[in-house]
Write a protein that holds these residues in place. Structure first.
Motif, mmCIF file in Angstrom:
data_model
loop_
_atom_site.group_PDB
_atom_site.id
_atom_site.type_symbol
_atom_site.label_atom_id
_atom_site.label_comp_id
_atom_site.label_asym_id
_atom_site.label_seq_id
_atom_site.Cartn_x
_atom_site.Cartn_y
_atom_site.Cartn_z
ATOM 1 N N MET A 232 0.828 -1.206 0.000
ATOM 2 C CA MET A 232 0.000 0.000 0.000
ATOM 3 C C MET A 232 0.859 1.251 0.000
ATOM 4 O O MET A 232 0.610 2.196 -0.760
ATOM 5 C CB MET A 232 -0.925 -0.001 1.213
ATOM 6 C CG MET A 232 -1.849 1.196 1.334
ATOM 7 S SD MET A 232 -1.124 2.519 2.340
ATOM 8 C CE MET A 232 -1.240 1.782 3.967
ATOM 9 N N LEU A 233 1.899 1.288 0.842
ATOM 10 C CA LEU A 233 2.790 2.446 0.879
ATOM 11 C C LEU A 233 3.479 2.650 -0.471
ATOM 12 O O LEU A 233 3.626 3.783 -0.943
ATOM 13 C CB LEU A 233 3.835 2.267 1.979
ATOM 14 C CG LEU A 233 3.336 2.407 3.417
ATOM 15 C CD1 LEU A 233 4.424 1.980 4.393
ATOM 16 C CD2 LEU A 233 2.906 3.841 3.716
ATOM 17 N N THR A 234 3.895 1.552 -1.088
ATOM 18 C CA THR A 234 4.548 1.648 -2.397
ATOM 19 C C THR A 234 3.588 2.209 -3.437
ATOM 20 O O THR A 234 3.952 3.092 -4.229
ATOM 21 C CB THR A 234 5.043 0.262 -2.844
ATOM 22 O OG1 THR A 234 5.894 -0.287 -1.840
ATOM 23 C CG2 THR A 234 5.809 0.363 -4.149
ATOM 24 N N GLY A 235 2.355 1.709 -3.437
ATOM 25 C CA GLY A 235 1.369 2.203 -4.392
ATOM 26 C C GLY A 235 1.043 3.673 -4.184
ATOM 27 O O GLY A 235 0.915 4.432 -5.153
ATOM 28 N N VAL A 236 0.906 4.094 -2.927
ATOM 29 C CA VAL A 236 0.611 5.493 -2.631
ATOM 30 C C VAL A 236 1.759 6.390 -3.081
ATOM 31 O O VAL A 236 1.550 7.453 -3.680
ATOM 32 C CB VAL A 236 0.328 5.681 -1.127
ATOM 33 C CG1 VAL A 236 0.252 7.162 -0.770
ATOM 34 C CG2 VAL A 236 -0.975 5.000 -0.744
ATOM 35 N N LEU A 237 2.992 5.967 -2.786
ATOM 36 C CA LEU A 237 4.155 6.752 -3.196
ATOM 37 C C LEU A 237 4.233 6.874 -4.708
ATOM 38 O O LEU A 237 4.426 7.974 -5.254
ATOM 39 C CB LEU A 237 5.430 6.111 -2.650
ATOM 40 C CG LEU A 237 6.760 6.738 -3.092
ATOM 41 C CD1 LEU A 237 6.848 8.189 -2.645
ATOM 42 C CD2 LEU A 237 7.936 5.931 -2.552
ATOM 43 N N LEU A 238 4.064 5.758 -5.406
ATOM 44 C CA LEU A 238 4.116 5.798 -6.868
ATOM 45 C C LEU A 238 2.976 6.640 -7.433
ATOM 46 O O LEU A 238 3.152 7.368 -8.425
ATOM 47 C CB LEU A 238 4.047 4.377 -7.429
ATOM 48 C CG LEU A 238 5.260 3.487 -7.171
ATOM 49 C CD1 LEU A 238 4.993 2.067 -7.644
ATOM 50 C CD2 LEU A 238 6.498 4.041 -7.854
ATOM 51 N N GLY A 239 1.803 6.561 -6.806
ATOM 52 C CA GLY A 239 0.693 7.378 -7.255
ATOM 53 C C GLY A 239 0.971 8.858 -7.100
ATOM 54 O O GLY A 239 0.703 9.658 -8.005
ATOM 55 N N LEU A 240 1.528 9.238 -5.952
ATOM 56 C CA LEU A 240 1.862 10.647 -5.714
ATOM 57 C C LEU A 240 2.869 11.146 -6.743
ATOM 58 O O LEU A 240 2.694 12.226 -7.337
ATOM 59 C CB LEU A 240 2.421 10.811 -4.296
ATOM 60 C CG LEU A 240 2.937 12.212 -3.941
ATOM 61 C CD1 LEU A 240 1.786 13.207 -3.886
ATOM 62 C CD2 LEU A 240 3.687 12.187 -2.613
ATOM 63 N N LEU A 241 3.919 10.373 -6.961
ATOM 64 C CA LEU A 241 4.951 10.791 -7.910
ATOM 65 C C LEU A 241 4.390 10.881 -9.323
ATOM 66 O O LEU A 241 4.729 11.798 -10.085
ATOM 67 C CB LEU A 241 6.122 9.812 -7.870
ATOM 68 C CG LEU A 241 6.884 9.710 -6.548
ATOM 69 C CD1 LEU A 241 8.010 8.697 -6.654
ATOM 70 C CD2 LEU A 241 7.424 11.061 -6.114
ATOM 71 N N THR A 242 3.517 9.958 -9.678
ATOM 72 C CA THR A 242 2.959 9.959 -11.030
ATOM 73 C C THR A 242 2.062 11.173 -11.255
ATOM 74 O O THR A 242 2.103 11.805 -12.314
ATOM 75 C CB THR A 242 2.164 8.665 -11.276
ATOM 76 O OG1 THR A 242 3.015 7.540 -11.065
ATOM 77 C CG2 THR A 242 1.655 8.620 -12.701
ATOM 78 N N ILE A 243 1.248 11.522 -10.256
ATOM 79 C CA ILE A 243 0.360 12.678 -10.410
ATOM 80 C C ILE A 243 1.157 13.972 -10.513
ATOM 81 O O ILE A 243 0.916 14.812 -11.388
ATOM 82 C CB ILE A 243 -0.618 12.778 -9.221
ATOM 83 C CG1 ILE A 243 -1.594 11.608 -9.226
ATOM 84 C CG2 ILE A 243 -1.410 14.088 -9.287
ATOM 85 C CD1 ILE A 243 -2.511 11.578 -8.034
#
Length: 448
Positions: A232-243
């Protein structure tokens, strides 16, 4: 107050000394400032290694391994890692605000996490406390450093950096040991330095939306049990960076993969368990799985942001690398999760019938599901980006199919012999990214 909370508070107090670095860098010339910035932390490390062997101070800072060894190795490593970062900040080009932010993120995040855990809270609550306090501490320390140095305080950019640092540190803390804090600190510092150097344009509305979306993503993914805590932390981090580094269009493709990929793992899970093909941990994907499928996409986002500095490389190329790799991740996930439910899969290299779940085994139902998955990503890309369009959508689908095929071939040829499943996933998405970029260049969609 428990001993772990007192120890975390003592380490945070040591970390707080880092706010003296912007003062000395403002006061002295570079060579003197470099020595003055590192001196307190080198002194603390020396005292921890050679002087403090017992007593109140030893008990305050000692971790279990330190008591066994009779030396404060944990404190020494922490102090020396701060000294190393201070060298990068005063002697090289690392922004001093990034230095203080990195130290405060880890120091005060650890303090908050230990304080919450000491009250009997579960890992989710402790990690939430880590991220929240680390974010605020990092934001405040960078703003304070900028004020001391007489620099403008760009709160949206600082919020993005603080959120990135807090999520990265929290992720690393969930997969590493407490003694690995120096590695966490250095990793956070170097990552934030990279993003600070890219000079990403972040608006107040943009960062609020990005934080809101990614927090919601984390909550939903964990509530639905489609990801473990590190996943979950990995997905949230990648989502933030992608946005933030890309934009909403990039994020739409990535979140579609996260969502449909996670749900496909849950689809008919009991039957998959009976067939021996189910994902472990009730189908919740961990950080290794998320990273293996997303590292190429993350590279493409960062490379897209850096491309304007490299005249020979067109930005649009990395959009096709990103879309192709995500299409491959989606295609492979759906093909394996759906195709594994059907009998008589055939090995892709010899076409002999093999048992369900055999590495490299494929079914026509799984291949069709994979093709649909790639088409979904291509459709989102075409709808969000004029650059992609109909021809680009065909490129993305083709890249996804290439990645799915490479994954099956590698599964049959080298998986569990030379690399594991996550390594195969990474290589397949890399092949798809290269294929997407190559096809785009060949068709003139990303001319060089």
């Amino acid at each position: 107050m428990t001993s772990t909370v007192r120890r975390a508070g003592a380490f945070a107090a040591v970390g707080a000394i880092s706010l003296a670095v912007p003062v000395v860098s403002q006061t002295f010339s570079r060579p003197v400032a470099t020595v003055a910035a590192a001196a307190p932390f080198v002194t603390i490390a020396a005292l921890a290694l050679y002087v403090i062997e017992g007593g109140v101070v030893f008990e305050l800072f000692a971790r279990p391994g330190d008591r066994r060894d009779g030396r404060l190795y944990g404190l020494a490593g922490f102090a020396l890692s701060i000294a190393g970062l201070s060298l990068l900040a005063t002697q090289f080009e690392m922004p001093i605000g990034v230095f203080t932010m990195s130290v405060f993120v880890l120091s005060f995040g650890n303090l908050a996490s230990n304080a919450v855990r000491s009250r009997g809270a579960d890992p989710i609550a402790a990690t939430t406390a880590f991220v929240a306090v680390a974010f605020l501490a990092g934001l405040g320390s960078h703003a304070a450093a900028d004020r001391i140095l007489g620099l403008p305080v760009d709160l949206p950019v600082l919020a993005f950096l603080a959120a990135t640092g807090a999520l990265t540190a929290a992720l690393l803390r969930t997969v590493l040991f407490e003694r690995d804090d120096p590695l966490v600190l250095l990793s956070v510092g170097l990552l934030l330095w990279l993003f600070a150097d890219l000079a990403i344009d972040v608006t107040p509305q943009g960062i609020v939306i990005a934080l809101g979306i990614t927090v919601a993503l984390g909550y939903v993914s964990f509530a639905l049990e489609t990801a473990s805590l590190p996943g979950m932390l990995t997905g949230v981090l990648l989502g933030l960076l992608t946005i933030v580094v890309g934009d909403v269009g990039w994020f739409a493709m990535l979140i579609t993969f996260f969502g449909l990929g996670g749900l496909s793992s849950k689809f008919k899970y009991d039957r998959k368990v009976q067939r021996g093909i189910a994902q472990p941990n009730e189908g919740a994907r961990g950080s290794g799985n998320v990273l293996a499928n997303s590292l190429v996409a993350l590279f493409a986002v960062i490379a897209h942001a850096a491309a304007p500095r490299i005249d020979a490389v067109p930005q649009d190329l990395f959009l096709f690398v990103f879309a192709g790799s995500v299409a491959a991740a989606m295609s492979d996930t759906l093909s394996s999760e759906i195709g594994g439910l059907y009998d008589r899969p055939r090995l892709i290299t010899t076409f002999e019938v093999v048992d369900p779940g055999t590495d490299g085994g494929v079914t026509w139902q799984g291949a069709l599901a994979g093709l649909v998955g790639a088409a979904i990503i291509a459709g989102i890309g075409a709808g969000m980006f004029e650059t992609i369009g109909a021809a680009g959508a065909a490129v993305v689908v083709a890249a996804g199919v290439v990645g799915m095929t490479v994954d099956s071939l590698l599964g049959a040829l080298i998986e569990d012999r030379y690399v594991g499943n996550q390594g195969v996933n990474f290589l397949a998405t890399a092949a798809a990214g290269v294929a997407g970029g190559g096809f785009a260049i060949a068709l003139g969609l990303a001319p060089i």
